[in-house]
Design a protein around this motif. Structure first.
Motif, PDB file in Angstrom:
ATOM      1  N   THR C 143      53.811  31.093  35.973  1.00 22.39           N
ATOM      2  CA  THR C 143      53.692  30.034  36.978  1.00 22.39           C
ATOM      3  C   THR C 143      54.023  30.543  38.374  1.00 22.39           C
ATOM      4  N   THR C 144      54.386  31.813  38.475  1.00 21.92           N
ATOM      5  CA  THR C 144      54.818  32.318  39.784  1.00 21.92           C
ATOM      6  C   THR C 144      54.031  33.529  40.271  1.00 21.92           C
ATOM      7  N   PHE C 145      53.058  34.010  39.515  1.00 26.34           N
ATOM      8  CA  PHE C 145      52.337  35.212  39.938  1.00 26.34           C
ATOM      9  C   PHE C 145      50.873  35.120  39.490  1.00 26.34           C
ATOM     10  N   HIS C 146      50.145  34.221  40.151  1.00 28.41           N
ATOM     11  CA  HIS C 146      48.739  34.047  39.799  1.00 28.41           C
ATOM     12  C   HIS C 146      47.871  35.179  40.325  1.00 28.41           C
ATOM     13  N   GLY C 147      48.385  35.930  41.303  1.00 23.50           N
ATOM     14  CA  GLY C 147      47.657  37.123  41.743  1.00 23.50           C
ATOM     15  C   GLY C 147      47.429  38.071  40.577  1.00 23.50           C
ATOM     16  N   ARG C 148      48.467  38.272  39.799  1.00 25.24           N
ATOM     17  CA  ARG C 148      48.380  39.170  38.645  1.00 25.24           C
ATOM     18  C   ARG C 148      47.652  38.526  37.467  1.00 25.24           C
ATOM     19  N   ASP C 149      47.952  37.256  37.205  1.00 29.24           N
ATOM     20  CA  ASP C 149      47.548  36.648  35.939  1.00 29.24           C
ATOM     21  C   ASP C 149      46.197  35.940  36.005  1.00 29.24           C
ATOM     22  N   ILE C 150      45.756  35.568  37.211  1.00 27.36           N
ATOM     23  CA  ILE C 150      44.489  34.837  37.339  1.00 27.36           C
ATOM     24  C   ILE C 150      43.525  35.561  38.281  1.00 27.36           C
ATOM     25  N   MET C 151      43.960  35.815  39.507  1.00 22.90           N
ATOM     26  CA  MET C 151      43.006  36.342  40.495  1.00 22.90           C
ATOM     27  C   MET C 151      42.579  37.767  40.168  1.00 22.90           C
ATOM     28  N   ALA C 152      43.522  38.615  39.770  1.00 22.46           N
ATOM     29  CA  ALA C 152      43.163  40.002  39.459  1.00 22.46           C
ATOM     30  C   ALA C 152      42.173  40.070  38.296  1.00 22.46           C
ATOM     31  N   PRO C 153      42.448  39.415  37.170  1.00 22.81           N
ATOM     32  CA  PRO C 153      41.464  39.543  36.077  1.00 22.81           C
ATOM     33  C   PRO C 153      40.121  38.904  36.409  1.00 22.81           C
ATOM     34  N   VAL C 154      40.126  37.803  37.140  1.00 20.70           N
ATOM     35  CA  VAL C 154      38.842  37.185  37.490  1.00 20.70           C
ATOM     36  C   VAL C 154      38.033  38.114  38.390  1.00 20.70           C
ATOM     37  N   ALA C 155      38.679  38.693  39.397  1.00 24.71           N
ATOM     38  CA  ALA C 155      37.958  39.607  40.292  1.00 24.71           C
ATOM     39  C   ALA C 155      37.388  40.783  39.514  1.00 24.71           C
ATOM     40  N   ALA C 156      38.197  41.345  38.632  1.00 21.35           N
ATOM     41  CA  ALA C 156      37.741  42.520  37.882  1.00 21.35           C
ATOM     42  C   ALA C 156      36.575  42.162  36.972  1.00 21.35           C
ATOM     43  N   LYS C 157      36.616  40.968  36.390  1.00 19.90           N
ATOM     44  CA  LYS C 157      35.527  40.580  35.492  1.00 19.90           C
ATOM     45  C   LYS C 157      34.227  40.361  36.257  1.00 19.90           C
ATOM     46  N   VAL C 158      34.320  39.897  37.485  1.00 17.46           N
ATOM     47  CA  VAL C 158      33.098  39.777  38.288  1.00 17.46           C
ATOM     48  C   VAL C 158      32.536  41.169  38.590  1.00 17.46           C
ATOM     49  N   THR C 159      33.412  42.122  38.885  1.00 19.41           N
ATOM     50  CA  THR C 159      32.888  43.480  39.130  1.00 19.41           C
ATOM     51  C   THR C 159      32.234  44.048  37.886  1.00 19.41           C
ATOM     52  N   ALA C 160      32.681  43.576  36.723  1.00 19.23           N
ATOM     53  CA  ALA C 160      32.117  44.097  35.476  1.00 19.23           C
ATOM     54  C   ALA C 160      30.848  43.369  35.076  1.00 19.23           C
ATOM     55  N   GLY C 161      30.385  42.442  35.907  1.00 17.11           N
ATOM     56  CA  GLY C 161      29.094  41.840  35.639  1.00 17.11           C
ATOM     57  C   GLY C 161      29.111  40.352  35.338  1.00 17.11           C
ATOM     58  N   MET C 162      30.292  39.751  35.236  1.00 20.99           N
ATOM     59  CA  MET C 162      30.356  38.324  34.948  1.00 20.99           C
ATOM     60  C   MET C 162      29.833  37.518  36.144  1.00 20.99           C
ATOM     61  N   ALA C 163      29.025  36.508  35.880  1.00 17.52           N
ATOM     62  CA  ALA C 163      28.545  35.649  36.958  1.00 17.52           C
ATOM     63  C   ALA C 163      29.698  34.822  37.509  1.00 17.52           C
ATOM     64  N   VAL C 164      29.697  34.626  38.818  1.00 18.53           N
ATOM     65  CA  VAL C 164      30.758  33.841  39.436  1.00 18.53           C
ATOM     66  C   VAL C 164      30.798  32.430  38.861  1.00 18.53           C
ATOM     67  N   ALA C 165      29.651  31.917  38.478  1.00 14.92           N
ATOM     68  CA  ALA C 165      29.607  30.548  37.949  1.00 14.92           C
ATOM     69  C   ALA C 165      30.472  30.378  36.709  1.00 14.92           C
ATOM     70  N   GLU C 166      30.818  31.492  36.050  1.00 17.99           N
ATOM     71  CA  GLU C 166      31.659  31.407  34.854  1.00 17.99           C
ATOM     72  C   GLU C 166      33.090  30.991  35.162  1.00 17.99           C
ATOM     73  N   VAL C 167      33.507  31.105  36.413  1.00 17.99           N
ATOM     74  CA  VAL C 167      34.928  30.880  36.700  1.00 17.99           C
ATOM     75  C   VAL C 167      35.309  29.412  36.652  1.00 17.99           C
ATOM     76  N   GLY C 168      34.344  28.534  36.909  1.00 16.90           N
ATOM     77  CA  GLY C 168      34.661  27.110  36.874  1.00 16.90           C
ATOM     78  C   GLY C 168      33.676  26.331  37.724  1.00 16.90           C
ATOM     79  N   GLU C 169      33.917  25.046  37.831  1.00 16.94           N
ATOM     80  CA  GLU C 169      32.996  24.121  38.490  1.00 16.94           C
ATOM     81  C   GLU C 169      32.782  24.464  39.963  1.00 16.94           C
ATOM     82  N   GLN C 170      31.554  24.236  40.419  1.00 19.56           N
ATOM     83  CA  GLN C 170      31.286  24.380  41.844  1.00 19.56           C
ATOM     84  C   GLN C 170      31.814  23.150  42.569  1.00 19.56           C
ATOM     85  N   VAL C 171      32.358  23.361  43.758  1.00 16.11           N
ATOM     86  CA  VAL C 171      32.841  22.231  44.556  1.00 16.11           C
ATOM     87  C   VAL C 171      32.250  22.319  45.953  1.00 16.11           C
ATOM     88  N   ALA C 172      32.263  21.194  46.633  1.00 21.77           N
ATOM     89  CA  ALA C 172      31.744  21.177  48.001  1.00 21.77           C
ATOM     90  C   ALA C 172      32.748  21.852  48.928  1.00 21.77           C
TER      91      ALA C 172
END
Lengths: 294, 294, 294
Positions: C143-172
């Motif tokens: 609950t205190t380090f989302h850079g490590r636990d959420i943002m880092a893995p999401v960024a790395a997975k996009v570099t590995a080919g995952m579509a950004v749309a996989e991360v969650g709902e689009q918002v305005a």
């Protein structure tokens, strides 16, 4: 399957087909004097096909315990097969040994001065070699910078496929140096620990970990530092809203004392080494008068 | 084989088959303002297949001599064919030139302000070009950040296979700027030098090098700083045990004054610029009244 | 072609053939505590085939506006398709959202706390997703380090080919948080702005940009800070020779106040937040009483 067999099949047995790619560096060198950069130069001159990642070069000079804690708290976030070079080495050039320690599918390279204490005390499947093979060193190695002349080339050569056994004789973990770790104790309804470090935000990290706290449940716990009694709040820094300061379990599983959007160290006039006491609920059933770990 | 032929066959002649991979950065930019990161962005946008290694960004602002010493002491630990970009550039945007200097199988890129003095004075096989080819720059180049707009793209393009000769006209080394280097002198049985920098540990690095000391043998030498007379100890920091402070030959081959597990700068109240004198044995046969280098 | 179509064909649609290679990091973590290193470990454990570049980890703790300015001023120097992870996140662990914002062929990942304000206000073709897909996170996320636990893995997975749309709902974009940006205003022949930061050299960077100044021509402009009236000099620091201090257009297109080979902050006793006023020529035809941007 024996320990030896497990290791033989691990990342570090010298297979050429899948070279390792990650080396981390943890030192007390700072970033100004070029010591870190030149270690990286030595490594990529041997194997350009690696990632070199700085864990920290801001370890307080000669603070072996701080480096030991940082390494043991973070190594597992790196890929299996990573090599972690740790250079807090006040005894460089003396007769202290240099170790290559294999634990939990990671390899650790550094002086035999206690910097690997957490692994030596807690890991069961250890394999430790002393680094004595002069053929692997820069020539002639200096007497004051073994990070550059011994540890960097050895680490790079392992990433290039060299078996760890090439570095030198295997030794028993019990023959390696350990340092006293300040460990929280439980006695008469109190957990007694201390502040082990203060981070950039002024958060006070302690040696009281969630495994210990979980034995007593998190409810009704009260955390004392100096003359302050602080609440143990829920998960995040946001839960501190409205209090002067409070404690939570941080991302390394440690009890951490924080102030909302402010330095707790400054707010509480606290520093590393200060005692932290957790008052357990009266119904606590834990045995008293025993240290946390046997 | 002439100098020119040697260079033509070197790493930097533009061969496409084996692109270069290492660029180092030495600047006075610090790490806070993003200047270093953006230079790296420019470089990998041109060639992602490179290693970029920070040698130091903690050079004192505008301290050209400090950067010159750091570079010349450390470049040889990087792979042959490395490119070293050095940006301590108080004259950025003026009519000062920018150089690409090839020496000892390494390429150095930086302002023509004396930052390459050690190479210009000591290397025999030099080839120097002025960087004037605007086609290689970011457009339009700023007048205050040539590290980003000129040096970074030029360095990256060389790693991608461009011949160094493309950057601009070749010039004679004698036409490049050099700065006065503080050099130790020998006179009447004394070597006179000075503290050139203080590292993170408080060790005092001097401009007295082991080549000079070796002429007189290391025995019976005594090192004076301020009103202190210090022993020249054996190889390592451990040999300082029991003394307040002492001198040794450090990993760069310099005489260095240290205190055991403590800052010598603090212990001796010493700083960069302080005079250091080595008393030679009476039997010394070295010629007096002559500077170290002709 | 619609915005949506453009994005679908961009670098971030998940094509496997050309994986992305560059991730930048901008945080207030400093370099001492290992927070940055461990984020890099998480990323290369997911995709070792990336460049990770530090833009800055010296953002003042919790200073969202400083990070926003640094990112927006510098992202375009990185390759198209770069991912910029920005972690100045005082609300970590609260109900604040985490965003993946696609703008100008770059992807930005960070908390929804205003850190992306410059893009949300100025970019037309934006596509924003909230990162909510728990399958992508380290487990369990702290609950205190989302850079490590959420943002880092999401960024790395996009570099590995995952579509950004996989991360969650689009918002305005209009549903995302923005912060007030201090913007220079023009009124009665004066441009009023302020010092937004002081760099390592003591240069005072302001929020008055060259686009605004160019409307009035650069001639005859006079820059006031405190009780000082300073000249607006030509292009480079060299043009300051002979003056105590002066202003120029820096490499980010901002009005910057400098002193020759000295800290302007020290020379002028100035700091971030200080008002800076530019006196326009009397013939200025710009409309008065209107802010710079509608």
């Amino acid at each position: 399957m024996s320990n030896s067999e497990i290791v033989r099949k691990s990342h570090f047995a010298g297979a050429q087909s899948s070279p390792l790619k990650t080396i981390t560096l943890t030192t007390d060198f700072g970033s100004r004097d070029g010591y870190v950069g030149v270690m990286k130069g030595v490594m990529i001159a041997i194997n350009p096909d690696i990632h070199i990642i700085d864990l920290s070069h801001g370890i307080e000079p000669f603070n072996i315990a701080q480096a030991a804690r940082l390494l043991s708290a973070n190594y597992r976030y790196f890929p299996d097969g990573s090599i972690h070079v740790a250079v807090v080495d006040p005894g460089v050039g003396s007769n202290r040994h240099i170790l290559a320690l294999h634990a939990d599918n990671h390899l650790f390279i550094g002086p035999d001065n206690g910097i690997f204490t957490p692994f030596l005390k807690a890991c069961e499947l250890l394999r430790v070699h002393r680094i004595t093979n002069h053929d692997l060193f820069l020539k002639p190695p200096s007497t004051t910078f073994h990070g550059r002349d011994i540890m960097a080339p050895v680490a790079a050569k392992v990433t290039a496929g060299m078996a760890v056994a090439e570095v030198g004789e295997q030794v028993a973990p019990a023959d390696c140096i350990t340092i006293a770790q300040t460990i929280a104790t439980v006695e008469r309804g109190l957990i007694r620990g201390e502040v082990i470090s203060v981070d950039r935000f002024g958060n006070l990290r302690t040696n009281i970990d969630q495994t210990l706290l979980a034995r007593y449940g998190y409810d009704a716990l009260c955390v004392c530092i100096g003359d302050r009694r602080l609440p143990l709040v829920g998960g995040s820094y946001q839960d501190l809203a409205g209090v002067e300061a409070g404690a939570l379990i941080n991302s390394s599983g440690e009890l951490e004392i924080c102030a909302p959007r402010e330095s707790a160290a400054h707010r509480l006039s606290a520093a590393a080494g200060d005692e932290v006491v957790v008052q357990l609920p009266l119904s606590s059933t834990a045995p008293s008068s025993s240290p946390e770990r046997a």
